[in-house]
Design a protein around this motif. Structure first.
Motif, short mmCIF file in Angstrom:
data_model
loop_
_atom_site.label_atom_id
_atom_site.label_comp_id
_atom_site.label_asym_id
_atom_site.label_seq_id
_atom_site.Cartn_x
_atom_site.Cartn_y
_atom_site.Cartn_z
N CYS A 53 5.70 -0.35 5.18
CA CYS A 53 5.86 0.36 3.90
C CYS A 53 5.38 1.81 3.94
O CYS A 53 5.57 2.53 2.96
N GLY A 54 4.80 2.27 5.05
CA GLY A 54 4.42 3.68 5.11
C GLY A 54 3.89 4.06 6.48
O GLY A 54 3.41 3.22 7.23
N HIS A 55 3.99 5.36 6.80
CA HIS A 55 3.42 5.84 8.07
C HIS A 55 1.94 6.19 7.89
O HIS A 55 1.47 6.33 6.77
N GLY A 56 1.26 6.33 9.02
CA GLY A 56 -0.18 6.56 8.98
C GLY A 56 -0.60 7.97 9.35
O GLY A 56 -1.74 8.20 9.75
N HIS A 57 0.31 8.95 9.18
CA HIS A 57 -0.01 10.31 9.63
C HIS A 57 -1.20 10.91 8.89
O HIS A 57 -1.85 11.83 9.39
N LEU A 58 -1.45 10.43 7.68
CA LEU A 58 -2.59 10.95 6.93
C LEU A 58 -3.76 9.97 6.94
O LEU A 58 -4.70 10.11 6.17
N ASP A 59 -3.68 8.99 7.80
CA ASP A 59 -4.72 7.96 7.91
C ASP A 59 -5.26 7.86 9.33
O ASP A 59 -5.79 6.82 9.72
N LEU A 60 -5.11 8.93 10.10
CA LEU A 60 -5.48 8.83 11.52
C LEU A 60 -6.98 8.68 11.72
O LEU A 60 -7.42 8.18 12.75
N ALA A 61 -7.77 9.08 10.72
CA ALA A 61 -9.22 8.91 10.84
C ALA A 61 -9.58 7.44 11.01
O ALA A 61 -10.53 7.10 11.72
N SER A 62 -8.81 6.55 10.37
CA SER A 62 -9.12 5.11 10.50
C SER A 62 -8.80 4.62 11.91
O SER A 62 -9.52 3.78 12.47
N TYR A 63 -7.74 5.16 12.52
CA TYR A 63 -7.43 4.81 13.91
C TYR A 63 -8.50 5.35 14.86
O TYR A 63 -8.83 4.71 15.85
N GLU A 64 -8.99 6.55 14.55
CA GLU A 64 -10.04 7.14 15.37
C GLU A 64 -11.24 6.18 15.42
O GLU A 64 -11.80 5.93 16.49
#
Lengths: 454, 454
Positions: B415-426
């Motif tokens: 339902c959405g990309h994570g381009h603005l959520d990369l801190a959680s991947y970090e």
């Protein structure tokens, strides 16, 4: 097709299966690259320590069309064919009779056109038994593309990211790490080049020139490692021609031919990728678009640089190539379009510009961001800083059409989204973005360092 | 169609032109919302100060299909129909005989499915002469969608963003400002609700409940202003059904029907949007997929909550709705899928779960991020934290198929990309992401605050 369409799509089965090599179709062949030592034309063997042989063959190929390998097509299909957008809401906001089309490459995994060449570069290296790719990245688009591409072929990927960018853009770093790449801030203590810089200045913010030197040094030391470059070279522009080939098919679907094609130029790969198939059509007399490069006013290699043999990097490690240059020691002002901050221009783009086959203009960054915000508010997509130049140029053209009443068809490339560049928009919206005057003295000093070749 | 396809596209002319309302097709009608004061079923007039009448009519409609206005279709066409992806590279990595399909909504301007309802909400408000929309946002997806949508109709947009998110996610704020929205950190001193919180705690980090109270308070004070909600309500789920309607057409194109449909649930709008058209087909006996909600293990309203009348917000300003709830005062642990941190569940999703028409399971966030990184490395796209739950559930199902040898067709929504959520991947890549045990005591305390309705 619905008359009110917003985008033109191609089915995967309609995706081009060949890249287009413009060299055989040019009226005058481009000058050869020269060995930095002997200053004689270089041969494939000179490049073998750096690049896979499959790529070197493409770099010097005289074939007009080169088949895209099936394994590359399989990966392209994850996002290709990319959409051709018709910017109707922007046209309406501008009250222009012009039709504005944008070939949108932001749908790729890494968010820009860079993946179009990263994937075949990874493929040919993997095919030849190479196990690791080294590369550099400034703004981060190229490093991201290579990280994704190497993950598809099980290759290691080591990226030297310019220290200032590494510190300021942690999200680009995270993106590369998600795909499995290893990152080093550059200068690093892993290479002689890096250690020399750090010895002189332990707090060096780095530069693209230094990062290239580090990645190249690491590649040539290991027989299973090769280096990868994301623009400038012939094979890179070749891979990007899938952009223009798709756009030709898409415009044909809606019965349009471009009157004006504009593309932003940094190293030249996005521009070459979009424009070369259209230039082929123009040279063959099948259409007659005006083709125009758009560059940043603070780094105007085409409109202000000289067409001379120069080095591709600050460290003088690359061959000498004939190109429009501001001098290999020129360091551009810190505009936000990091991908356009390059002292030179792809030899192929330089050559066709020198031949009068294409035009060029330079635009300041505040005009570009104004154009991008208008575009985002009407069409939705937030562009990367680099293609804001293309959008600004398309808007200039559309406003000229408003004055003259001409219903021109304008084509440009929206080569990437700006989701990882929102800090630059924040500055623009806060009124903190400045334009830089053309740095004539800095360029003169850099041009004095360019070798004199007869 | 090529047998080796990676995605199934629809032409714009194939885009559905109606939303699907599941209520008339349900075997048992869902219980009505109640007035918080009288505890009697509420009528349209009770909602008029908050929502445009066109939306209230949809909220209580008994029509099965509602035409999508042309002005909304024009905007949908900027990114719709969205692609249906076939995750062949993921299937191969899992060595599963299952086929995995994902309906990808990250192609929208704001990067998620939220725009599907933001656009019609802005449209109906503009049509009725409303000039300003107020809303709240937590993670930022909904606020971004509404900022984009209001820009299309020349409406003002004021967003109260939870203070902690406002401070931590400056890029989401910038995105909303690019589209012209005005942002306030919540609690703010602009509302009574905000001032009361600030008086008690000047450094309050805010909460979604407080932000809703502020946006609602501002909306009811001005006759030209209305409030907008991004999930939970019937009309929101209605607008999202375009996702499932397109997916039905796309699967038909490649001759597939789903055996299992999984979707992540926070407020329920993405799940409802994907699943309701398939549930219609199931109820009509035309297909028989297992339909499953996936929720975060630390905020499991369906699998652990009670099906009771409760408030939609912490401040008790909303009607009482019958839903699976952990208690309106429950504050979930700080998982990264901010969009799934909601104490309740859409009444329609709760009702069909209570009726046994759909299943539910709960997954911890580290399993979700592991799944997302595998997905990104094989398929390219970096998912937002919310749909990592859907991907983890799809992978669980695909691995079960590997054991049993079943060639199931699995459908889910990315339902959405994570381009603005990369801190959680970090954080995940650094090994710093933790799982939270189910907070039984906190839930028990919150449930004690839920009103008892006969």
């Amino acid at each position: 097709m619905d008359d009110n369409y917003s985008k033109v799509l191609l089915d995967e089965s309609e995706m081009p299966t060949q890249w287009y090599n413009i060299i055989p179709d040019l009226p005058v062949p481009p000058p050869p690259p020269l060995h930095p030592g002997t200053r004689e034309p270089i041969g494939p063997d000179d490049l073998a320590p750096l690049f896979a042989m499959g790529l070197i063959e493409q770099e010097v190929s005289s074939e007009s069309y080169i088949d895209i390998p099936g394994e590359v097509l399989d990966i392209y299909r994850l996002w290709r064919p990319s959409p051709l957008l018709r910017a109707r809401r922007l046209e309406k906001a501008l009250d222009t009779p012009a039709k504005i089309f944008l070939k949108y490459e932001g749908v790729s995994p890494a968010g820009s056109h860079k993946v179009n060449t990263a994937v075949p570069q990874a493929y040919y290296n993997a095919k030849e038994g190479i196990t690791k790719i080294t590369t550099e990245t400034g703004a981060g688009q190229w490093g991201s593309a290579m990280a994704f591409a190497t993950a598809q072929f099980g290759l290691e990927c080591e990226v030297w990211q310019v220290r200032a960018s590494y510190d300021q853009k942690p999200y680009r770093k995270t993106m590369m790490e998600i795909w499995g790449a290893t990152l080093h801030p550059s200068p690093s203590d892993l290479t002689e080049a890096g250690r020399a810089i750090l010895a002189a200045d332990p707090n060096s913010p780095g530069s693209l020139g230094i990062a290239i030197s580090e990645a190249v040094e690491m590649a040539v030391q290991d027989e299973n490692t090769r280096y990868a470059l994301g623009s400038v070279l012939n094979h890179v522009l070749l891979h990007q021609t899938i952009i223009g080939e798709e756009a030709l098919l898409q415009l044909a679907k809606v019965g349009e031919t471009p009157d004006v094609l504009v593309g932003c130029t940094g190293g030249g790969s996005n521009f070459g990728g979009l424009s070369f198939p259209f230039l082929r059509e123009k040279l063959a007399g099948r259409m007659n678009p005006t083709i125009r490069c758009v560059e940043p006013a603070s780094c105007p290699s085409l409109t202000k640089g000289e067409y001379r043999y120069d080095f591709g990097d600050t460290g003088q490690l690359t061959p000498l190539v004939k190109m429009h240059t501001l001098g290999h020691t020129f360091i551009p002002d810190p505009i936000h379009a990091g991908g356009l901050r390059y002292h030179g221009m792809a030899p192929l783009v330089s050559h066709i510009y020198d031949q009068g086959l294409v035009e060029a203009e330079a635009i300041h960054q505040t005009e570009c961001f104004e154009a991008a915000v208008l575009f985002a508010r009407t069409e939705g997509i937030i562009p990367a800083p680099e293609p804001t130049h293309a959008i600004a140029a398309a808007i200039r053209e559309a406003l000229r059409c408003k004055e003259t009443g001409e219903e021109k068809v304008i084509l440009t490339a929206l080569c990437g989204h700006g989701h990882l560049d929102l800090a630059s928009y924040e500055k623009f919206l806060a009124g903190e973005l400045v334009d830089y005057d053309y740095p004539a003295e800095k360029v003169a000093a850099a041009m004095a360092q360019v070798p004199v070749i007869d």
